[in-house]
Motif scaffolding. Structure first.
Motif, PDB file in Angstrom:
ATOM      1  N   MET A 274     -35.045  -9.230 -40.262  1.00  0.00           N
ATOM      2  CA  MET A 274     -34.990  -8.095 -41.178  1.00  0.00           C
ATOM      3  C   MET A 274     -36.161  -8.106 -42.158  1.00  0.00           C
ATOM      4  SD  MET A 274     -32.308  -6.461 -40.203  1.00  0.00           S
ATOM      5  CE  MET A 274     -31.148  -6.897 -38.880  1.00  0.00           C
ATOM      6  N   ASP A 275     -36.414  -6.959 -42.779  1.00  0.00           N
ATOM      7  CA  ASP A 275     -37.534  -6.782 -43.708  1.00  0.00           C
ATOM      8  C   ASP A 275     -36.994  -6.460 -45.099  1.00  0.00           C
ATOM      9  OD1 ASP A 275     -39.732  -5.913 -45.194  1.00  0.00           O
ATOM     10  OD2 ASP A 275     -40.700  -4.963 -43.482  1.00  0.00           O
ATOM     11  N   ALA A 276     -37.020  -7.438 -45.995  1.00  0.00           N
ATOM     12  CA  ALA A 276     -36.500  -7.243 -47.344  1.00  0.00           C
ATOM     13  C   ALA A 276     -37.284  -6.194 -48.110  1.00  0.00           C
ATOM     14  CB  ALA A 276     -36.520  -8.579 -48.104  1.00  0.00           C
ATOM     15  N   ALA A 277     -38.602  -6.185 -47.942  1.00  0.00           N
ATOM     16  CA  ALA A 277     -39.433  -5.226 -48.662  1.00  0.00           C
ATOM     17  C   ALA A 277     -39.109  -3.791 -48.260  1.00  0.00           C
ATOM     18  CB  ALA A 277     -40.914  -5.518 -48.419  1.00  0.00           C
ATOM     19  N   ALA A 278     -38.867  -3.577 -46.971  1.00  0.00           N
ATOM     20  CA  ALA A 278     -38.538  -2.232 -46.492  1.00  0.00           C
ATOM     21  C   ALA A 278     -37.208  -1.760 -47.055  1.00  0.00           C
ATOM     22  CB  ALA A 278     -38.502  -2.221 -44.967  1.00  0.00           C
ATOM     23  N   ILE A 279     -36.243  -2.677 -47.167  1.00  0.00           N
ATOM     24  CA  ILE A 279     -34.942  -2.319 -47.738  1.00  0.00           C
ATOM     25  C   ILE A 279     -35.109  -1.905 -49.192  1.00  0.00           C
ATOM     26  CG2 ILE A 279     -32.688  -3.242 -48.415  1.00  0.00           C
ATOM     27  CD1 ILE A 279     -32.870  -5.068 -45.914  1.00  0.00           C
ATOM     28  N   CYS A 280     -35.826  -2.718 -49.958  1.00  0.00           N
ATOM     29  CA  CYS A 280     -35.988  -2.441 -51.389  1.00  0.00           C
ATOM     30  C   CYS A 280     -36.861  -1.215 -51.641  1.00  0.00           C
ATOM     31  CB  CYS A 280     -36.572  -3.663 -52.086  1.00  0.00           C
ATOM     32  SG  CYS A 280     -35.422  -5.044 -52.157  1.00  0.00           S
ATOM     33  N   LYS A 281     -37.796  -0.956 -50.756  1.00  0.00           N
ATOM     34  CA  LYS A 281     -38.669   0.213 -50.909  1.00  0.00           C
ATOM     35  C   LYS A 281     -37.854   1.502 -50.909  1.00  0.00           C
ATOM     36  CE  LYS A 281     -42.874   2.347 -49.067  1.00  0.00           C
ATOM     37  NZ  LYS A 281     -43.917   2.284 -48.008  1.00  0.00           N
ATOM     38  N   LYS A 282     -36.762   1.527 -50.140  1.00  0.00           N
ATOM     39  CA  LYS A 282     -35.907   2.711 -50.100  1.00  0.00           C
ATOM     40  C   LYS A 282     -35.248   2.973 -51.451  1.00  0.00           C
ATOM     41  CE  LYS A 282     -34.756   2.325 -45.178  1.00  0.00           C
ATOM     42  NZ  LYS A 282     -33.669   2.190 -44.170  1.00  0.00           N
ATOM     43  N   CYS A 283     -35.223   1.951 -52.298  1.00  0.00           N
ATOM     44  CA  CYS A 283     -34.593   2.079 -53.616  1.00  0.00           C
ATOM     45  C   CYS A 283     -35.622   1.979 -54.738  1.00  0.00           C
ATOM     46  CB  CYS A 283     -33.519   1.007 -53.788  1.00  0.00           C
ATOM     47  SG  CYS A 283     -32.177   1.131 -52.581  1.00  0.00           S
ATOM     48  N   GLY A 284     -36.888   2.215 -54.408  1.00  0.00           N
ATOM     49  CA  GLY A 284     -37.929   2.219 -55.416  1.00  0.00           C
ATOM     50  C   GLY A 284     -38.507   0.872 -55.762  1.00  0.00           C
ATOM     51  N   GLY A 285     -38.157  -0.162 -54.973  1.00  0.00           N
ATOM     52  CA  GLY A 285     -38.655  -1.505 -55.236  1.00  0.00           C
ATOM     53  C   GLY A 285     -39.685  -1.936 -54.221  1.00  0.00           C
ATOM     54  N   GLY A 286     -39.841  -3.235 -54.064  1.00  0.00           N
ATOM     55  CA  GLY A 286     -40.809  -3.765 -53.115  1.00  0.00           C
ATOM     56  C   GLY A 286     -40.835  -5.271 -53.166  1.00  0.00           C
ATOM     57  N   GLY A 287     -41.855  -5.861 -52.529  1.00  0.00           N
ATOM     58  CA  GLY A 287     -41.975  -7.313 -52.521  1.00  0.00           C
ATOM     59  C   GLY A 287     -42.484  -7.825 -51.202  1.00  0.00           C
ATOM     60  N   HIS A 288     -41.942  -8.955 -50.774  1.00  0.00           N
ATOM     61  CA  HIS A 288     -42.368  -9.598 -49.535  1.00  0.00           C
ATOM     62  C   HIS A 288     -41.401  -9.254 -48.400  1.00  0.00           C
ATOM     63  CE1 HIS A 288     -45.192 -11.910 -51.885  1.00  0.00           C
ATOM     64  NE2 HIS A 288     -44.215 -12.355 -52.660  1.00  0.00           N
ATOM     65  N   ILE A 289     -41.806  -9.591 -47.184  1.00  0.00           N
ATOM     66  CA  ILE A 289     -40.985  -9.294 -46.012  1.00  0.00           C
ATOM     67  C   ILE A 289     -39.644 -10.025 -46.082  1.00  0.00           C
ATOM     68  CG2 ILE A 289     -40.819  -9.538 -43.510  1.00  0.00           C
ATOM     69  CD1 ILE A 289     -43.813  -9.156 -43.337  1.00  0.00           C
ATOM     70  N   ARG A 290     -39.624 -11.246 -46.570  1.00  0.00           N
ATOM     71  CA  ARG A 290     -38.389 -12.030 -46.615  1.00  0.00           C
ATOM     72  C   ARG A 290     -37.749 -12.070 -48.003  1.00  0.00           C
ATOM     73  NH1 ARG A 290     -38.925 -10.877 -42.319  1.00  0.00           N
ATOM     74  NH2 ARG A 290     -39.849 -12.047 -40.595  1.00  0.00           N
ATOM     75  N   ALA A 291     -38.475 -11.649 -49.032  1.00  0.00           N
ATOM     76  CA  ALA A 291     -37.949 -11.686 -50.401  1.00  0.00           C
ATOM     77  C   ALA A 291     -38.493 -10.507 -51.190  1.00  0.00           C
ATOM     78  CB  ALA A 291     -38.327 -12.993 -51.082  1.00  0.00           C
ATOM     79  N   ALA A 292     -37.590  -9.645 -51.648  1.00  0.00           N
ATOM     80  CA  ALA A 292     -38.013  -8.444 -52.369  1.00  0.00           C
ATOM     81  C   ALA A 292     -36.984  -8.089 -53.427  1.00  0.00           C
ATOM     82  CB  ALA A 292     -38.211  -7.284 -51.386  1.00  0.00           C
ATOM     83  N   GLY A 293     -37.289  -7.074 -54.212  1.00  0.00           N
ATOM     84  CA  GLY A 293     -36.368  -6.704 -55.279  1.00  0.00           C
ATOM     85  C   GLY A 293     -36.500  -5.256 -55.685  1.00  0.00           C
ATOM     86  N   ALA A 294     -35.551  -4.816 -56.482  1.00  0.00           N
ATOM     87  CA  ALA A 294     -35.543  -3.447 -57.004  1.00  0.00           C
ATOM     88  C   ALA A 294     -34.764  -3.437 -58.310  1.00  0.00           C
ATOM     89  CB  ALA A 294     -34.926  -2.475 -55.993  1.00  0.00           C
TER      90      ALA A 294
END
Length: 319
Positions: A274-294
């Protein structure tokens, strides 16, 4: 403008009265980078300081607090370290938005907000990039600089366990050990020693964790009432987001933390599927492929619904 390590070093060598910025909720990487760069710049004769960060915790304070500027200091050159975007500037850095001369980072989502940008998404921690810059500056890699770099890399790679760990990560760590740091003691302090509030918060996480999609998604809620009741501070909550990913079968781990103002910080950790950054991007966040935030301005339940929906969308898209 994008620059390489040599270009970043040249910009720093040509500058003086340098001010270094760290990000909100400062972690080991941003503080380690800032601390190492400030000490290296001073070593080669530059006037350099680190901007005060009101959210600094006792764990990382020794890396940057001794380098805070005197009253009236007017920077001639501004550097950001490990800051993915300007909205992550601390309150003390608002005046420097649009004024960063050099941005040094390793986040793939960084839009390049500096006038010059050294961004290396291949690096396990931004401190790896700073190590290369410091060498290019011609500064001596002393033990005090090495300690800052080691803390930056070790915290961002989970003590070299995370998938972002590279051969270069280990090579830089080896250089730090050669410089005379006590890596074992640093790792013990950062990863093995827990305060009682940290222990209590971990117990709450494991007792209340929720699972979705047959255990592929785990969600942990850190309510402000529990944080205040246990007396946990930001040091105690550091890296707690990785707990959700420790459960066998979990591919997406989500941790929501309620802030004092009732806004919500979300951390997402994923496995290689899975892609953490892609998940968080949908909520206005971002980060790395394995670790991201929003971040969410709404309440906990609404934030949970939004990030869970984004996670479920990606989970089903990957099936």
């Amino acid at each position: 403008m994008t620059v390489d390590v040599a270009g970043a070093a040249a910009a720093l060598q040509a500058a003086d009265d340098i001010l270094i910025l760290t990000h909100r909720r400062p972690d080991g990487d941003t503080t380690g980078c800032a601390g190492a760069l400030c000490r290296a710049l001073r070593q080669i004769g530059k006037t350099a300081y680190i901007l005060e960060n009101p959210e600094i915790t006792k764990r990382y304070a020794p890396l940057i607090v001794p380098c805070y500027p005197p009253e009236g200091f007017a920077p001639g050159f501004v550097v950001s370290t490990d800051i993915a975007e300007e909205k992550l500037f601390p309150d003390t850095a608002e005046q420097y938005k649009g004024r960063v001369n050099l941005a040094i980072d390793h986040h793939r989502s960084n839009p390049g907000f500096g006038r010059k940008n050294l961004i290396r998404p291949d690096a396990g921690g931004c401190a790896e990039v700073l190590y290369d810059v410091i060498n290019a500056l011609g500064a001596q890699f002393t033990a005090d600089i090495a300690e800052c770099i080691y803390i930056g890399i070790s915290t961002d790679t989970g003590c070299f366990k995370y998938s972002n760990t590279t051969a270069h990560s280990h090579a830089v760590a080896a250089a730090c050990l050669t410089a005379g740091i006590d890596g074992g003691e640093i790792n013990r302090a950062l990863f093995e020693t827990k305060t009682m509030p940290r222990f209590q918060m971990e117990r709450i996480v494991f007792d209340t964790m929720e699972f979705y999609e047959n255990g592929a998604i785990a969600v942990a809620l850190l309510w402000r009432a529990d944080i205040d009741r246990t007396g946990a501070d930001m040091d105690d909550l550091d890296s707690i987001a990785s707990l959700t990913r420790q459960i066998e079968g979990v591919q997406i781990g989500i941790t929501l933390t309620e802030n004092k103002d009732k806004t919500v910080k979300v951390s997402v950790r994923t496995t290689k599927e899975m892609d953490a950054a892609a998940i968080c991007k949908k909520c206005g966040g971002g980060g790395h492929i394995r670790a991201a935030g929003a971040s969410f301005d709404c309440g906990m339940e609404e934030a949970k619904a939004a990030i869970l929906n984004a996670a479920q969308e990606q989970y089903h898209a990957k099936q």
